[in-house]
Design a protein around this motif. Structure first.
Motif, short mmCIF file in Angstrom:
data_model
loop_
_atom_site.label_atom_id
_atom_site.label_comp_id
_atom_site.label_asym_id
_atom_site.label_seq_id
_atom_site.Cartn_x
_atom_site.Cartn_y
_atom_site.Cartn_z
N GLY A 338 2.89 11.24 16.33
CA GLY A 338 2.34 11.96 15.20
C GLY A 338 1.66 11.03 14.22
O GLY A 338 1.97 9.84 14.13
N ALA A 339 0.72 11.59 13.45
CA ALA A 339 -0.06 10.77 12.52
C ALA A 339 0.80 10.14 11.45
O ALA A 339 0.51 9.03 10.99
CB ALA A 339 -1.16 11.62 11.89
N ASP A 340 1.85 10.84 11.01
CA ASP A 340 2.71 10.27 9.97
C ASP A 340 3.41 9.02 10.48
O ASP A 340 3.49 8.00 9.78
CB ASP A 340 3.72 11.31 9.47
CG ASP A 340 4.61 11.84 10.58
OD1 ASP A 340 4.11 12.13 11.68
OD2 ASP A 340 5.83 11.97 10.34
N ARG A 341 3.89 9.07 11.71
CA ARG A 341 4.59 7.92 12.27
C ARG A 341 3.64 6.76 12.53
O ARG A 341 3.96 5.60 12.27
CB ARG A 341 5.30 8.33 13.56
CG ARG A 341 6.25 7.27 14.10
CD ARG A 341 7.04 7.80 15.28
NE ARG A 341 7.88 6.76 15.85
CZ ARG A 341 8.53 6.88 17.00
NH1 ARG A 341 8.43 8.03 17.69
NH2 ARG A 341 9.26 5.90 17.49
N VAL A 342 2.45 7.07 13.06
CA VAL A 342 1.46 6.03 13.33
C VAL A 342 1.05 5.33 12.03
O VAL A 342 1.01 4.09 11.97
CB VAL A 342 0.23 6.62 14.04
CG1 VAL A 342 -0.95 5.65 14.00
CG2 VAL A 342 0.57 6.99 15.47
N ALA A 343 0.76 6.10 11.00
CA ALA A 343 0.35 5.51 9.72
C ALA A 343 1.46 4.65 9.14
O ALA A 343 1.20 3.55 8.61
CB ALA A 343 -0.05 6.61 8.74
N ASP A 344 2.71 5.13 9.22
CA ASP A 344 3.83 4.33 8.72
C ASP A 344 3.91 2.99 9.44
O ASP A 344 4.12 1.94 8.81
CB ASP A 344 5.15 5.08 8.91
CG ASP A 344 5.35 6.21 7.90
OD1 ASP A 344 4.49 6.38 7.02
OD2 ASP A 344 6.37 6.92 8.01
N ARG A 345 3.76 3.01 10.75
CA ARG A 345 3.83 1.77 11.52
C ARG A 345 2.72 0.81 11.10
O ARG A 345 2.94 -0.40 10.96
CB ARG A 345 3.71 2.07 13.01
CG ARG A 345 4.96 2.67 13.63
CD ARG A 345 4.77 2.82 15.15
NE ARG A 345 5.99 3.20 15.82
CZ ARG A 345 6.13 3.27 17.14
NH1 ARG A 345 5.09 3.00 17.92
NH2 ARG A 345 7.27 3.62 17.69
N MET A 346 1.52 1.33 10.92
CA MET A 346 0.40 0.49 10.52
C MET A 346 0.65 -0.12 9.14
O MET A 346 0.41 -1.32 8.92
CB MET A 346 -0.89 1.31 10.53
CG MET A 346 -1.30 1.77 11.92
SD MET A 346 -2.65 3.00 11.91
CE MET A 346 -4.05 1.98 11.47
N ALA A 347 1.15 0.69 8.21
CA ALA A 347 1.41 0.21 6.86
C ALA A 347 2.53 -0.81 6.83
O ALA A 347 2.47 -1.81 6.09
CB ALA A 347 1.73 1.39 5.95
N GLN A 348 3.57 -0.58 7.63
CA GLN A 348 4.70 -1.51 7.65
C GLN A 348 4.29 -2.90 8.12
O GLN A 348 4.76 -3.91 7.60
CB GLN A 348 5.81 -0.93 8.54
CG GLN A 348 6.56 0.22 7.89
CD GLN A 348 7.27 1.11 8.87
OE1 GLN A 348 7.29 0.85 10.08
NE2 GLN A 348 7.89 2.17 8.38
N VAL A 349 3.37 -2.94 9.07
CA VAL A 349 2.86 -4.24 9.52
C VAL A 349 2.14 -4.93 8.36
O VAL A 349 2.31 -6.13 8.12
CB VAL A 349 1.93 -4.07 10.73
CG1 VAL A 349 1.18 -5.37 11.02
CG2 VAL A 349 2.71 -3.61 11.95
N LEU A 350 1.34 -4.17 7.63
CA LEU A 350 0.55 -4.75 6.54
C LEU A 350 1.42 -5.29 5.42
O LEU A 350 1.04 -6.27 4.75
CB LEU A 350 -0.41 -3.69 5.99
CG LEU A 350 -1.55 -3.27 6.92
CD1 LEU A 350 -2.29 -2.05 6.36
CD2 LEU A 350 -2.52 -4.42 7.15
N ILE A 351 2.59 -4.70 5.18
CA ILE A 351 3.45 -5.18 4.08
C ILE A 351 4.56 -6.12 4.59
O ILE A 351 5.51 -6.42 3.87
CB ILE A 351 4.08 -4.02 3.28
CG1 ILE A 351 5.06 -3.19 4.12
CG2 ILE A 351 2.98 -3.13 2.70
CD1 ILE A 351 5.84 -2.18 3.30
N GLY A 352 4.41 -6.57 5.83
CA GLY A 352 5.34 -7.56 6.37
C GLY A 352 6.66 -6.98 6.80
O GLY A 352 7.65 -7.73 6.93
N ARG A 353 6.70 -5.69 7.09
CA ARG A 353 7.97 -5.08 7.53
C ARG A 353 7.84 -4.45 8.91
O ARG A 353 8.68 -3.68 9.33
CB ARG A 353 8.43 -4.03 6.53
CG ARG A 353 8.70 -4.61 5.15
CD ARG A 353 9.43 -3.61 4.27
NE ARG A 353 9.61 -4.12 2.91
CZ ARG A 353 10.31 -3.50 1.97
NH1 ARG A 353 10.89 -2.34 2.23
NH2 ARG A 353 10.43 -4.00 0.76
N GLY A 354 6.76 -4.76 9.62
CA GLY A 354 6.54 -4.19 10.93
C GLY A 354 7.25 -4.97 12.04
O GLY A 354 7.70 -6.08 11.84
#
Length: 354
Positions: A338-354
């Motif tokens: 789902g788009a919510d999960r995909v976006a969360d994963r992308m954002a988490q990488v960007l803030i160093g939590r992926g």
């Protein structure tokens, strides 16, 4: 109040502070989620909460959303959020605003605030008398800053157009039926932009008179706030408060697309799964609604350098919202998530939590 660090909304926040100033009557929560990319930026919500636990839930969820929003927008800002707990009469005084400004100042620049639900430009001016770590202040013509609402609305409008092109294969919203929930600064702005391009609109607001007035202005239809989510339409655009996409409401949706500016639209991760299973294209809220924070963040960053915010740069970055949504949707198609999960994963990488 249940210990917030045991809540499902706790996400290893860097700092969460309950502020109480007896002299002014101020009670507030300031939640700092991440400063990985820069100072935590996010507005202050002035609201009456019947249950203080709901205020903490808002602070935790909204601050995390701001980390994700700022990261996905390409801003050098982290994520934070504040809520000021008002009484039933929504009372606020100059003393309360001064005390709140002092509380922000005590964060030493790690948290930067701006307008959110219930807050005004005048409130930001009052807070700015006590701290420099505030944005959304009055701006001169041609400069970034001021009310973030119109900038948020612009980004949502562009995001809806991108969703319509991606899902419906149409390069215009002319004749597209959009059901708009919430007719305030953001929802009303979205509706006016859509109407100018010929969209067919159904509007609703908790203030029925406001929805009816906007419908009369735009030649739209107004319905009761309780009915808007079941209106058969192409696009459902939520622009009021969050957590409206739950098990019951997702099952009742009669649309192909959900794209709007409300924060934290999806109540739980299971509801995001249900939305995806129904084949409804979802525009992650913190990606589509980033226009306002782009505007006020560039205002703040420019002011730190002693120069006006570059409005052209604001418009350029808001213009990138459709491409950021497309990147999410293409990843959804590749991963079947789902788009919510995909976006969360992308954002988490960007803030160093992926």
């Amino acid at each position: 109040m249940t210990a917030f660090w045991t809540s499902a909304d706790w996400d290893e926040h860097e700092r969460v502070e309950l502020v109480h100033d007896r002299a002014s009557g101020l009670t507030a929560i300031i939640a700092l989620h991440s400063t990985h990319l820069g100072p935590g930026a996010g507005g202050t919500r002035f609201w009456h909460y019947a249950d203080p636990a709901a205020a903490m839930k808002d602070a935790l969820r909204l601050s995390r959303g701001m980390s994700y929003k700022n990261a996905m927008a390409g801003l050098p800002m982290g994520g934070g959020k504040a809520v000021v707990l008002l009484d039933q009469d929504r009372t606020r005084t100059p003393a309360m605003l001064a005390a709140f400004g002092d509380a922000i100042e005590a964060f030493g620049g790690r948290y930067v605030t701006a307008e959110d639900v219930g807050a005004s430009e005048a409130d930001m001016v009052a807070i700015a008398a006590r701290t420099a770590h505030v944005c959304g202040l009055p701006a001169s013509e041609g400069s970034a800053g001021g009310d973030p609402g119109p900038f948020t609305a612009r980004g949502i409008y562009l995001g809806i157009k991108a969703a319509v092109a991606h899902r419906l294969g149409r390069d215009s919203v002319e004749g597209v039926h959009v059901a708009v929930q919430g007719c305030g600064s953001v929802g009303g702005g979205v509706a006016r932009l859509l109407a100018a391009e010929g969209a067919r609109l159904t509007l609703a607001d908790i203030d029925a008179a406001r929805a009816e007035a906007l419908a009369a202005e735009l030649g739209a239809t107004a319905v009761d706030a309780s009915a808007i989510m079941e209106v058969p339409c192409d696009v459902f655009s939520p622009n009021a408060l969050g957590a409206i996409l739950d098990a019951q409401s997702v099952a009742r949706l009669a649309c192909s697309i959900v794209a709007g500016g409300a924060n934290n639209q999806i109540a739980t991760s299971a509801d995001g799964v249900a939305l995806a299973k129904r084949g409804i294209l979802y525009a992650p809220d913190y990606v589509i609604n980033a226009g306002g924070i782009i505007n006020v963040s560039l205002e703040y960053l420019a002011r730190q350098k002693g120069v006006p915010g570059d409005l052209a740069e604001v418009e350029r970055m808001i213009g990138g919202i459709p491409d950021r949504l497309l990147a999410v949707w293409r990843e959804c198609e590749a991963t079947r998530l789902g788009a919510d999960r995909v976006a969360d994963r992308m954002a988490q990488v960007l803030i160093g939590r992926g």
